[in-house]
Design a protein around this motif. Sequence first.
Motif, short mmCIF file in Angstrom:
data_model
loop_
_atom_site.label_atom_id
_atom_site.label_comp_id
_atom_site.label_asym_id
_atom_site.label_seq_id
_atom_site.Cartn_x
_atom_site.Cartn_y
_atom_site.Cartn_z
N ASP A 234 -10.47 21.96 6.24
CA ASP A 234 -9.79 23.15 5.72
C ASP A 234 -8.85 22.82 4.56
OD1 ASP A 234 -11.07 24.67 7.70
OD2 ASP A 234 -9.51 24.20 9.16
N GLY A 235 -9.04 21.66 3.97
CA GLY A 235 -8.18 21.25 2.87
C GLY A 235 -7.18 20.18 3.29
N PRO A 236 -6.29 19.82 2.39
CA PRO A 236 -5.30 18.79 2.71
C PRO A 236 -4.41 19.19 3.89
CG PRO A 236 -5.36 19.22 0.36
CD PRO A 236 -6.15 20.31 1.01
N ARG A 237 -4.08 18.19 4.71
CA ARG A 237 -3.17 18.41 5.83
C ARG A 237 -2.33 17.16 6.03
NH1 ARG A 237 -5.04 15.84 10.48
NH2 ARG A 237 -7.16 14.98 10.29
N VAL A 238 -1.25 17.30 6.77
CA VAL A 238 -0.36 16.17 7.04
C VAL A 238 -0.70 15.60 8.42
CG1 VAL A 238 2.02 15.42 7.37
CG2 VAL A 238 1.46 17.11 5.60
N ALA A 239 -0.89 14.29 8.47
CA ALA A 239 -1.18 13.61 9.73
C ALA A 239 -0.39 12.31 9.77
CB ALA A 239 -2.68 13.32 9.85
N VAL A 240 -0.18 11.79 10.96
CA VAL A 240 0.51 10.51 11.11
C VAL A 240 -0.52 9.39 10.98
CG1 VAL A 240 1.86 9.03 12.64
CG2 VAL A 240 2.30 11.49 12.58
N ARG A 241 -0.29 8.51 10.05
CA ARG A 241 -1.21 7.40 9.79
C ARG A 241 -0.45 6.08 9.72
NH1 ARG A 241 -6.35 8.80 7.81
NH2 ARG A 241 -6.95 10.70 8.90
N PRO A 242 -1.12 4.96 10.04
CA PRO A 242 -0.49 3.64 9.86
C PRO A 242 -0.48 3.29 8.37
CG PRO A 242 -2.74 3.37 10.64
CD PRO A 242 -2.48 4.85 10.61
N ILE A 243 0.70 3.12 7.82
CA ILE A 243 0.83 2.91 6.37
C ILE A 243 1.23 1.46 6.09
CG2 ILE A 243 1.99 3.64 4.27
CD1 ILE A 243 0.06 5.69 5.56
N LEU A 244 0.45 0.83 5.22
CA LEU A 244 0.67 -0.56 4.83
C LEU A 244 1.34 -0.59 3.46
CD1 LEU A 244 0.14 -3.67 4.94
CD2 LEU A 244 -2.09 -3.18 3.90
N PRO A 245 2.58 -1.13 3.37
CA PRO A 245 3.21 -1.28 2.06
C PRO A 245 2.88 -2.64 1.43
CG PRO A 245 4.82 -1.66 3.80
CD PRO A 245 3.49 -1.44 4.47
N LEU A 246 2.56 -2.61 0.16
CA LEU A 246 2.30 -3.83 -0.60
C LEU A 246 3.25 -3.87 -1.79
CD1 LEU A 246 -1.61 -3.71 -0.71
CD2 LEU A 246 -0.19 -5.05 0.86
N HIS A 247 3.80 -5.05 -2.08
CA HIS A 247 4.79 -5.18 -3.14
C HIS A 247 4.41 -6.38 -4.01
CE1 HIS A 247 6.98 -2.42 -0.59
NE2 HIS A 247 6.88 -3.30 0.39
N ALA A 248 4.29 -6.15 -5.29
CA ALA A 248 3.81 -7.20 -6.20
C ALA A 248 4.84 -7.54 -7.26
CB ALA A 248 2.52 -6.75 -6.87
N THR A 249 4.84 -8.81 -7.63
CA THR A 249 5.57 -9.29 -8.79
C THR A 249 4.55 -9.87 -9.76
OG1 THR A 249 7.51 -9.83 -7.44
CG2 THR A 249 7.39 -10.82 -9.62
N PHE A 250 4.61 -9.41 -11.01
CA PHE A 250 3.65 -9.85 -12.02
C PHE A 250 4.36 -10.56 -13.17
CE2 PHE A 250 1.85 -5.78 -10.37
CZ PHE A 250 0.71 -6.29 -9.78
N ASP A 251 3.62 -11.46 -13.79
CA ASP A 251 4.08 -12.10 -15.03
C ASP A 251 3.70 -11.18 -16.19
OD1 ASP A 251 4.55 -13.66 -17.27
OD2 ASP A 251 3.80 -15.51 -16.36
N HIS A 252 4.71 -10.60 -16.84
CA HIS A 252 4.46 -9.62 -17.89
C HIS A 252 3.78 -10.26 -19.11
CE1 HIS A 252 4.55 -5.87 -19.79
NE2 HIS A 252 5.82 -5.54 -19.69
N ARG A 253 3.81 -11.58 -19.21
CA ARG A 253 3.09 -12.23 -20.30
C ARG A 253 1.58 -12.10 -20.11
NH1 ARG A 253 5.11 -18.21 -19.95
NH2 ARG A 253 4.53 -17.75 -17.78
#
Length: 282
Positions: A234-253
Amino acid sequence: MVHVKLRRVRQVSTFRRLAVAAWGPPRDPSIHGSLEVDATAALAYLDELHLRTGERATLTHLVGRALAVALAERPELNVLIRWQRFYQREDVDIFFQVALQADHADETALDLSGIVVRRADTKSVADIAREFGERVAAVRKDQDAELAGVRRTLGMIPPLLLRPVHRLLDVLQYSFNLRLPGLPRDSFGSAAVTNVGMFGARWAYAPLFPPSHSPIVLLVGAVAPRPWVVDGEDGPRVAVRPILPLHATFDHRVLDGVQAARLAARVEALLAAPEHLDLPAA
């Protein structure tokens, strides 16, 4: 005509004057980014993989495999800088950081080490999990073929000599690209993956480690249930899901914002459909 129109600032706070005295101009090329992924499919895949292969793979192994595949598809990001020039690595090697017990009598005394999975883009998640487990067991027993001798040697060097010795080895290995006896080849590989979620942390960033010569460090945070917008009949809905956070550091060069965003999107897509990380049937 002056190059830049300037006007002297007369009223400067004490803190600002101290800050100017304490720090020089910014020279760190690090850029940071975070990504949250619905881990439903990834966790289900890992459970199915365990039933199918017997290997207890983790999200860390899965993320490392996804990053390796993404880098193999974007070889211009799998590079090393020497003499101010860019050189492409022939292999995609992923470094996994490992926390070690530095003192068995003190549970709070931890040391950091790690292992490199060579050509991770050509290995399955189960293969990576198996190799990781075997190598970590050897590292914790100080029996790893690549690291045991190096750790003992570096541990014997006096602190005042450690920096110049390390700089010399770094120049020989990376600037002149020499293979030195007794030292592992390219100890940190193309990119590093480390799991802070095992300590309960969801959000954290790691610095680029200059001796690694790797332009990417990816941190895996702790999975937690959170409200998430999902597509339904029926379209988008809100549900409880297991959420994985990822955090990156990059070399801007090496990576700019566009390249980092495309890399993140590819990793997210692979984690959302982890069956695409399986190797083709022989």
